[in-house]
Design a protein around this motif. Structure first.
Motif, PDB file in Angstrom:
ATOM      1  N   THR A 140       0.828  -1.206   0.000  1.00 31.94           N
ATOM      2  CA  THR A 140       0.000   0.000   0.000  1.00 31.94           C
ATOM      3  C   THR A 140       0.861   1.254   0.000  1.00 31.94           C
ATOM      4  OG1 THR A 140      -1.886  -1.060   1.096  1.00 31.94           O
ATOM      5  CG2 THR A 140      -1.702   1.330   1.317  1.00 31.94           C
ATOM      6  N   GLU A 141       1.874   1.283   0.858  1.00 35.01           N
ATOM      7  CA  GLU A 141       2.754   2.451   0.922  1.00 35.01           C
ATOM      8  C   GLU A 141       3.444   2.695  -0.428  1.00 35.01           C
ATOM      9  OE1 GLU A 141       2.929   4.671   3.080  1.00 35.01           O
ATOM     10  OE2 GLU A 141       2.955   3.954   5.135  1.00 35.01           O
TER      11      GLU A 141
ATOM     12  N   ILE B  85       0.844   4.007  -2.975  1.00 37.27           N
ATOM     13  CA  ILE B  85       0.479   5.406  -2.741  1.00 37.27           C
ATOM     14  C   ILE B  85       1.459   6.334  -3.456  1.00 37.27           C
ATOM     15  CG2 ILE B  85       0.390   7.222  -0.980  1.00 37.27           C
ATOM     16  CD1 ILE B  85      -0.748   5.099   0.944  1.00 37.27           C
TER      17      ILE B  85
ATOM     18  N   LYS C 182       0.619   8.878  -6.675  1.00 39.05           N
ATOM     19  CA  LYS C 182       0.865  10.319  -6.583  1.00 39.05           C
ATOM     20  C   LYS C 182       1.856  10.776  -7.647  1.00 39.05           C
ATOM     21  CE  LYS C 182      -0.412  10.924  -1.740  1.00 39.05           C
ATOM     22  NZ  LYS C 182      -0.017  11.451  -0.415  1.00 39.05           N
TER      23      LYS C 182
ATOM     24  N   GLN D  37      -5.718  13.872  -2.756  1.00 38.37           N
ATOM     25  CA  GLN D  37      -4.658  12.880  -2.928  1.00 38.37           C
ATOM     26  C   GLN D  37      -5.004  11.583  -2.196  1.00 38.37           C
ATOM     27  OE1 GLN D  37      -0.703  14.338  -2.127  1.00 38.37           O
ATOM     28  NE2 GLN D  37      -0.968  16.147  -3.389  1.00 38.37           N
ATOM     29  N   SER D  38      -5.357  11.698  -0.921  1.00 38.65           N
ATOM     30  CA  SER D  38      -5.715  10.489  -0.180  1.00 38.65           C
ATOM     31  C   SER D  38      -6.973   9.850  -0.759  1.00 38.65           C
ATOM     32  CB  SER D  38      -5.920  10.811   1.304  1.00 38.65           C
ATOM     33  OG  SER D  38      -4.696  11.120   1.926  1.00 38.65           O
TER      34      SER D  38
ATOM     35  N   CYS E  38      -6.049   7.891  -3.878  1.00 41.48           N
ATOM     36  CA  CYS E  38      -5.382   6.645  -3.488  1.00 41.48           C
ATOM     37  C   CYS E  38      -6.378   5.659  -2.907  1.00 41.48           C
ATOM     38  CB  CYS E  38      -4.273   6.931  -2.470  1.00 41.48           C
ATOM     39  SG  CYS E  38      -2.877   7.854  -3.144  1.00 41.48           S
TER      40      CYS E  38
ATOM     41  N   VAL F  43      -4.854   5.110   3.896  1.00 43.51           N
ATOM     42  CA  VAL F  43      -3.923   5.698   2.937  1.00 43.51           C
ATOM     43  C   VAL F  43      -3.308   7.007   3.419  1.00 43.51           C
ATOM     44  CG1 VAL F  43      -4.972   4.602   0.915  1.00 43.51           C
ATOM     45  CG2 VAL F  43      -5.821   6.832   1.699  1.00 43.51           C
ATOM     46  N   GLN F  44      -3.617   7.413   4.655  1.00 38.79           N
ATOM     47  CA  GLN F  44      -2.992   8.608   5.213  1.00 38.79           C
ATOM     48  C   GLN F  44      -2.801   8.426   6.718  1.00 38.79           C
ATOM     49  OE1 GLN F  44      -6.105  11.800   6.802  1.00 38.79           O
ATOM     50  NE2 GLN F  44      -5.831  12.006   4.609  1.00 38.79           N
TER      51      GLN F  44
END
Length: 345
Positions: free
Chosen positions: A19-20, A23, A27, A308-309, A312, A324-325
């Motif tokens: 996931t990281e 992301i 972006k 952004q989040s 994602c 996601v944040q």
């Protein structure tokens, strides 16, 4: 907790490590697509602005900004931004960006009055963008064309992501559907605005609702808008008012409409005067930003924010924005989500 949606049998497609990485991939890819499509250059943005300049976004006019005194400025008050809706337009002029080109930036904001939901956090991150236009381009066709460009950027990012993560199959429709808030009200007169959004977006997959902020036939706006950035009173070619709107995507995980962007052609001198009067905010005409706009010292523009989040969250098929944040959450919310397989960063 009353606003929390727990999807049945939810399981994240990607683990925390993947996931990281995904992301960052999203972006990096999306801002390349967006800047190329709209001819935008990246600029550095502030996280704080001085109170009383008129540069901070007032959102719906009731949200409190995070504010604090600055010792080195004789305790003058600074505010953490809500968004950069007006700052961007000011910077178009300061940087003398020519017509047809614009800027974008990574906006990081705090909105402490937000209610916790699957989509909302006190921390907000989005791509804020603004583009210089000619006065004669302040019309509905130009708005629609810009929305289509943004949607193309979303589609391409979704496709590229699927090439690297095959489990994340593309789901966006080929085209985005447009509807005015008045037509949406006429279509579903007995539903609330959010219910109208979900019903229509479920049918079409991706929609843009035009004309948000102005009073509709039922005497109510579809949703609130501040009076000093988006133009929601100028008549359009179909006889309705509004040169702004929201991009909504159907979210199959949450089974509801999912706002990914709020945007619009910005107010000119006449629209600002009219909208300030309608909102009873004529005192704002004494602020620095508003004085410059009314004096014709700011470029005509179109702009908006793209979460952004949220992007994602949508592309990675996540059930909660906390996946996601990194933000602050009530312990009960975090624990409840963890038991349901919704693991926060």
């Amino acid at each position: 907790m009353k606003n929390l949606i727990i999807p049945e049998d939810y399981k994240s497609i990607l683990d925390l490590d993947a996931t990281e990485k995904a992301i960052k991939f999203i972006k990096d890819q999306f801002q390349l697509q967006l800047s190329s499509e709209l001819k935008l250059r990246r600029v550095t943005a502030p996280m704080i602005v001085m109170k009383g300049t008129g540069l901070n976004d007032d959102l719906n006019g009731i949200e409190r900004p995070v504010a604090f005194p600055i010792k080195g400025l004789s305790d003058q008050t600074a505010e953490v931004v809500h968004s950069l809706a007006k700052w961007k337009r000011y910077m178009l002029g300061e940087l003398q960006i020519p017509t047809g080109k614009g800027l974008y930036t990574d906006m990081n904001a705090l909105r402490p009055d937000e209610d916790f939901t699957n989509l909302h956090s006190v921390y907000v991150d989005q791509w804020d963008w603004e583009k210089s236009i000619q006065k004669e381009e302040r019309q509905l066709e130009f708005l629609i064309g810009s929305v289509k460009q943004i949607y193309s950027s979303l589609k391409r990012t979704e496709y590229i992501l699927s090439e690297y993560y095959p489990a994340l199959k593309p789901q966006l429709p080929d085209e985005i559907t447009f509807i005015h808030a008045e037509d949406l009200l006429a279509k579903y007169p007995d539903l609330t605005p959010k219910e109208r959004e979900s019903k229509f977006t479920k049918e079409h997959g991706a929609v843009f609702i035009i004309g948000i902020g102005g009073e509709l036939a039922n005497g109510e706006p579809h949703d609130g808008r501040a009076p000093d950035y988006d133009d929601w009173t100028t008549p359009t070619l179909n006889g309705y008012s509004g040169l702004n709107g929201d991009i909504l995507l159907w979210n199959p995980i949450l089974k509801q409409a999912f706002e990914i962007s709020s945007m619009g052609i910005r107010v000119d001198e006449d629209a600002l005067e009219k909208q300030l009067k309608l909102k009873g905010e004529e005192k704002r005409k004494e602020l620095m930003f508003h004085k410059k706009l009314l004096a014709g010292e700011l470029p005509y523009s179109i702009g908006g924010g793209i979460g952004q989040s949220r992007l994602c969250m949508f592309l990675l098929r996540k059930a909660h924005i906390g996946e996601v944040q990194s933000s602050i959450w009530p312990d009960e919310l975090r624990d409840t989500c963890k038991k349901a397989g919704i693991i926060f960063l």
